[in-house]
Design an enzyme around this catalytic site. Sequence first.
Site, mmCIF file in Angstrom:
data_model
loop_
_atom_site.group_PDB
_atom_site.id
_atom_site.type_symbol
_atom_site.label_atom_id
_atom_site.label_comp_id
_atom_site.label_asym_id
_atom_site.label_seq_id
_atom_site.Cartn_x
_atom_site.Cartn_y
_atom_site.Cartn_z
ATOM 1 N N HIS A 169 0.843 -1.202 0.000
ATOM 2 C CA HIS A 169 0.000 0.000 0.000
ATOM 3 C C HIS A 169 0.870 1.240 0.000
ATOM 4 C CE1 HIS A 169 0.471 1.619 4.166
ATOM 5 N NE2 HIS A 169 0.817 0.375 4.436
ATOM 6 N N CYS A 170 0.286 2.335 -0.493
ATOM 7 C CA CYS A 170 0.930 3.646 -0.422
ATOM 8 C C CYS A 170 0.040 4.532 0.438
ATOM 9 C CB CYS A 170 1.143 4.228 -1.818
ATOM 10 S SG CYS A 170 -0.380 4.453 -2.763
ATOM 11 N N ALA A 171 0.079 5.828 0.248
ATOM 12 C CA ALA A 171 -0.657 6.739 1.127
ATOM 13 C C ALA A 171 -2.165 6.591 0.991
ATOM 14 C CB ALA A 171 -0.257 8.183 0.836
#
Length: 470
Positions: A26-28
């Site tokens: 995942h990212c932000a």
Amino acid sequence: MSDNRRIAEEIIEAVGGQENVLSAAHCATRLRIMVKDKEKIDQVKIEDIEKVKGAFFNSGQYQVILGTGTVNKVYEEVTKLGVGVSTKAEQEKEVAKSGTVFQRAIRSFGDVFVPIIPALVATGLFMGLRGLVMQEQILALFGMAPEDISENFILFTQVLTDTAFIFLPALVAWSTFRVFGGSPIIGLVLGLMLVSPSLPNAWNVAGGGADPIMFLGFIPVVGYQGSVLPAFIAGIFGAKLEQRIRKMVPDAFDLIVTPFLTLLVMITLALFVIGPIFHTVENVILDATVAILDLPFGISGLLIGSLNQIIVVTGVHHVFNMLEISLLESLGNNPYNGIITASIAAQGGAALAVGFKTKSAKLKALAMPSALSAFLGITEPAIFGVNLRYGKPFIMGLIGGGIGGFFASIFGLKATGMAITVIPGTLLYLNGQILLYLLVNVIAIATAFVLTWMFGFSDKMLKENKSDIL
């Protein structure tokens, strides 16, 4: 069962089950899933899951937009389901093998410049604060005038605002080595060599206060303070050269020979070949950019404001990071920021209109937070979750962005930094332009909102759309 646990289970089931998932990261704002067979993904089912604001497949990753905070909680539940996990960096190594040559080049370009942006954001904020406290009106509140400011205070502010740009080639070379498989510390040293105090300072040469060193009578050698492209190209060649040397040198001599030869060869090439050529190319690109931004009658703002979010959808918008950096270094301000802020705010305005107009509780719950996210500078939830899904709101957002960009150009908005927009971006306009900046945002949002309300959306679209939200 918690909501996040249920959402995680529904997402995994909709992408074809655990047996179809290679890994998750995942990212932000997004849950990034690598799948074996993308044909097994049920797009309609994914978009119908609570808290999912949109999803799309891009270069080997199926990216599910959940928003900040939520994505961390859902990802945690995904890991508990026994799904293979990986870091975002590990996934990027895998997806780097996929996509067209152009897509891979743009992705690498973004990977190089995105880690540098926080330092430049901080620098821009420092510039804005200095501009604020140096205004006569502000100083008058404390019974002071500009001439009362001490030289030591000015020196302190220069340390805050100038350092990142003076050593920008070092940051660029470090990040480029990191992305292209070299040793980042060697890249850092190479970049520092490009701004060595032993070389004529680039700004002094440009201002006529110093002359370049002429080698062989025709090769001008200067420092590259504030330059981007020479360090970027040198970083690519340097990383590849280091890899090649490391394969040829016996392990016992690797620690000594590899960095020695890499730095010797690359600083020679950088100063005598890469630097002069690509600094010229960089200046041509910058001059062309400035010429476009200087088009009369607000034409540049109209064009860029209208097209920017289309470029964001294609994923190649990271190319413009280099242009913004060059603008800040060369002009001391960033006229591009105000225009793209209008394009971002307008997509939020379009999503906000959908949220207010729809009678669907679920679409309303999706559109409102997506609009807020856009007003904080992140448009993916609004674009992929709402506006593009129904088509016309996205177009109305483009029109609103063009109108807002037109006024940003007419007003001559100039940010002190980059990378933050809309509400957070107000900090970049403490240079006396904040009211004009707010007006441009209001114009963009209002235009997109009114057009979407009148012509861009009705609940009939929910039934017509394949991924309808009821």
